[in-house]
Design an enzyme around this catalytic site. Structure first.
Site, mmCIF file in Angstrom:
data_model
loop_
_atom_site.group_PDB
_atom_site.id
_atom_site.type_symbol
_atom_site.label_atom_id
_atom_site.label_comp_id
_atom_site.label_asym_id
_atom_site.label_seq_id
_atom_site.Cartn_x
_atom_site.Cartn_y
_atom_site.Cartn_z
ATOM 1 N N CYS A 140 5.236 -6.134 1.632
ATOM 2 C CA CYS A 140 5.597 -4.718 1.591
ATOM 3 C C CYS A 140 4.921 -3.936 2.729
ATOM 4 C CB CYS A 140 5.287 -4.146 0.212
ATOM 5 S SG CYS A 140 6.148 -2.600 -0.077
ATOM 6 N N TYR A 141 3.944 -3.088 2.431
ATOM 7 C CA TYR A 141 3.252 -2.394 3.521
ATOM 8 C C TYR A 141 2.716 -3.419 4.515
ATOM 9 C CZ TYR A 141 -0.046 0.586 6.034
ATOM 10 O OH TYR A 141 -0.714 1.260 7.024
ATOM 11 N N GLU B 51 4.769 -11.053 -6.206
ATOM 12 C CA GLU B 51 3.744 -11.229 -7.245
ATOM 13 C C GLU B 51 4.164 -10.719 -8.617
ATOM 14 O OE1 GLU B 51 3.768 -9.191 -4.734
ATOM 15 O OE2 GLU B 51 2.745 -7.291 -5.119
ATOM 16 N N HIS C 68 8.094 -7.571 -3.564
ATOM 17 C CA HIS C 68 6.839 -7.980 -4.207
ATOM 18 C C HIS C 68 6.996 -9.325 -4.917
ATOM 19 C CE1 HIS C 68 4.512 -4.345 -3.497
ATOM 20 N NE2 HIS C 68 5.669 -3.715 -3.575
ATOM 21 N N ASP D 16 -16.635 -11.964 -22.584
ATOM 22 C CA ASP D 16 -17.311 -12.170 -21.310
ATOM 23 C C ASP D 16 -18.765 -12.599 -21.483
ATOM 24 O OD1 ASP D 16 -14.903 -11.278 -20.411
ATOM 25 O OD2 ASP D 16 -15.595 -9.269 -19.886
ATOM 26 N N LYS E 14 -9.946 -12.067 -16.121
ATOM 27 C CA LYS E 14 -10.106 -12.216 -17.575
ATOM 28 C C LYS E 14 -9.428 -13.490 -18.098
ATOM 29 C CE LYS E 14 -11.547 -10.263 -21.379
ATOM 30 N NZ LYS E 14 -12.806 -9.522 -21.538
ATOM 31 N N GLY F 155 0.846 -1.192 0.000
ATOM 32 C CA GLY F 155 0.000 0.000 0.000
ATOM 33 C C GLY F 155 0.873 1.232 0.000
#
Ligand code: XMP
Length: 517
Positions: A83-84, A172, A170, A229, A373, A56
């Site tokens: 992180c945060y 990710e 991070h 979609d 998605k 964040g």
């Protein structure tokens, strides 16, 4: 999604939070993102097998910094702070967080303590992605450092007894070389997940849940746009309730070549539903006559679309439920507080008039609501939708109409439709259709002088646009090979009447947008 093991991701406002969720799902574990303001009771009631704190932008040292009830650390549910999330953990449990002597941003080499379950199967050191100004300088009691860099003694810390782990970097993002392994380890070594999140399990569960919601006799209405979609939602609903699904497909006349026919084929043969095709192309063309302002075009198309669909919905008033192809990023965005300036009003987010939405007394059915998605595409493939449809590039709601600069005529629509078809064929032939994010032709409203045979011509300049991007917020122009550009250009000028010049758009976004209007 009660049937799947669940990881809860608590969002402290980082730009990467959705990415964490996607990475977790890639590990076959279901997860949901919730805001940090969610009460502990509601987190507990979801029975998570693990909790992740996102990064964040705030500093934990600010008096009004985002935080959670510290009771979260006593639930005996494994926690991973990122992180945060790490700084929050350290601060809340009595450690020290300080402004770092040197801000770390970018790729940093980190040494890992391989005895930590978080770093199992990893190398003793590798590159990670750091982005922080504050750092933990003293771990809370019971915690110890398990990773460090030349600048930072606490790149990761853990307290295995309390099942609390935290990383300053991070994992990710793909720049963290072994980041996915760290997430994998958290899920499988620490939370002991069983990897039950698969598309076929999702389908079984979704079919049951749709049948439960809709009941044995009621019917559902879905607006089919031809996009990924709504098509995947229609296929899934067709599996669950067959012809009790009515799909309304409004052909506004600005679809690409062959699209209307392919939609009609798929939803009459492979996924039989009650398909109603409304050919409204003449009506749209009449309304747009002489209109050249981009926003006016969008508004007219948007409102015509809603009114055409609404007219059908009023006739079909026996449908008790309205289905929509809403996907998870829309759900996360609508729950978040971030706002952004409106650059173009995208018509498809507009709502239906109240008298129409009131017709659906059963409410909304949104079977893709919790999917990203890429998962929607996987689902489409698993269901057996044609590849062209599942991997369809994004196409704006107003269609080819916003790829004609200035006013629209049937002749101009033919020019963009035919040239777009040639461009698509050539890109596919060159094997580039999956690596380029979006590509199309634009009819500029400019004419130039040319020569064909011995004749002077005064015909249209047509632009090609091809872009690469991850998120369409920023894009780069695709470096199409010269030979591909050559065959596209020569085919279009030879095969499409009234085009005598082709140019290639080499602008990034920003400053340009993807579409020209
Ligand atoms: P821009 O032109 O804003 O486009 O850089 C970003 C992405 O959004 C698509 N786009 C639209 N999609 N309705 C849509 O559904 C619209 O009015 C619209 N305008 C742009 C564009 O094709 C690109 O993928």
């Amino acid at each position: 999604m009660e049937v799947f093991q669940k990881i809860i991701i608590i969002d402290f406002g980082a730009q990467y939070t959705q990415l964490i969720a996607r990475r977790i799902r890639e590990e076959h574990v279901y997860c949901e993102v919730i805001p940090y303001t969610t009460p502990i009771q509601s987190i507990l009631s979801q029975n998570p097998v693990g909790i992740i704190f996102s990064g964040g932008p705030a500093s934990v040292l600010d008096p009004d910094a985002p935080s959670l009830d510290p009771e979260i650390f006593d639930l005996s549910i494994p926690i991973l702070g990122i992180c945060y999330g790490m700084q929050f953990t350290a601060h809340a449990l009595g450690g020290t967080v300080e402004k770092a002597a040197q801000r770390e941003y970018g790729r940093v080499s980190v040494s890992f303590d391989l005895s930590s379950p978080l770093f199992r199967h990893m190398h003793a050191s590798s590159f990670v992605w750091m982005s922080h100004t504050y750092a933990v300088t003293q771990a809370p009691s019971g915690f110890f450092s398990v990773a460090s860099s030349s600048n930072c003694a606490f790149c990761a810390m853990q307290n295995p007894e309390r099942k609390i782990y935290a990383v300053q970097f991070h994992p990710e993002v793909t720049h963290s070389e072994e980041g996915q392994m760290i997430l994998h380890n958290f899920l499988y070594e620490i939370c002991h997940c069983n990897g039950d999140w698969t598309m076929s399990a999702f389908i079984d569960n979704a079919v049951l849940s749709i049948r439960n919601t809709v009941g044995p006799n009621d019917t559902v209405l879905l607006g089919l746009s031809g996009g990924v979609d709504s098509s995947v939602a229609a296929a899934l609903l067709s599996n669950a309730i067959g012809r009790r699904l009515t799909c309304v497909y409004v052909n506004h006349g600005f679809m690409r070549k062959g699209e209307t026919e392919s939609i009609q084929q798929v939803f009459s043969e492979k996924f039989p539903v009650n398909l109603i095709t409304v050919d409204a192309s003449q009506k749209f063309m009449d309304k747009l006559k002489g209109i050249s302002d981009p926003e006016s075009k969008r508004k007219i198309i948007g409102s015509e679309f809603v009114s055409t669909f609404s007219e059908q919905a009023r006739h079909l008033s026996q449908a008790r439920f309205l289905a929509q192809g809403t996907i998870y990023p829309d759900v996360i965005e609508s729950g978040s507080v971030k706002g952004s300036a409106v650059i173009k009003s995208h018509h498809n987010v507009g709502g239906l008039p109240k008298d129409v939405s009131d017709l659906f007394t059963g409410g909304l059915v949104e079977p893709l609501r919790m999917l990203f998605k890429d998962e929607v595409r996987q689902l489409g493939e698993t269901l057996g939708l044609p590849e062209d449809l599942v991997w369809r590039q994004p196409f704006p709601g107003p269609g080819l109409a916003i790829r004609i600069m200035g006013d629209i005529t049937p002749e101009k629509v033919d020019i963009v439709r035919e040239s777009d078809a040639i461009l698509r064929e050539e890109i596919k032939k060159a094997g580039l259709d999956r690596s380029i994010s979006q590509y199309f032709t634009v009819l500029t409203n400019t004419k130039s002088v040319g020569v064909m045979g011995d004749e002077r011509t005064h015909d249209y300049v047509l632009a090609l646009r091809a872009v690469t991007t991850d998120d369409f917020m920023t894009v780069d122009w695709a470096r199409l090979p010269y030979e591909v550009l050559e065959s596209i250009s020569s085919r279009i000028v030879n095969e499409v009447p009234h085009v005598n010049r082709i140019v290639y758009d080499i602008t990034t976004k920003p400053p340009a947008t993807v579409e020209w209007e």
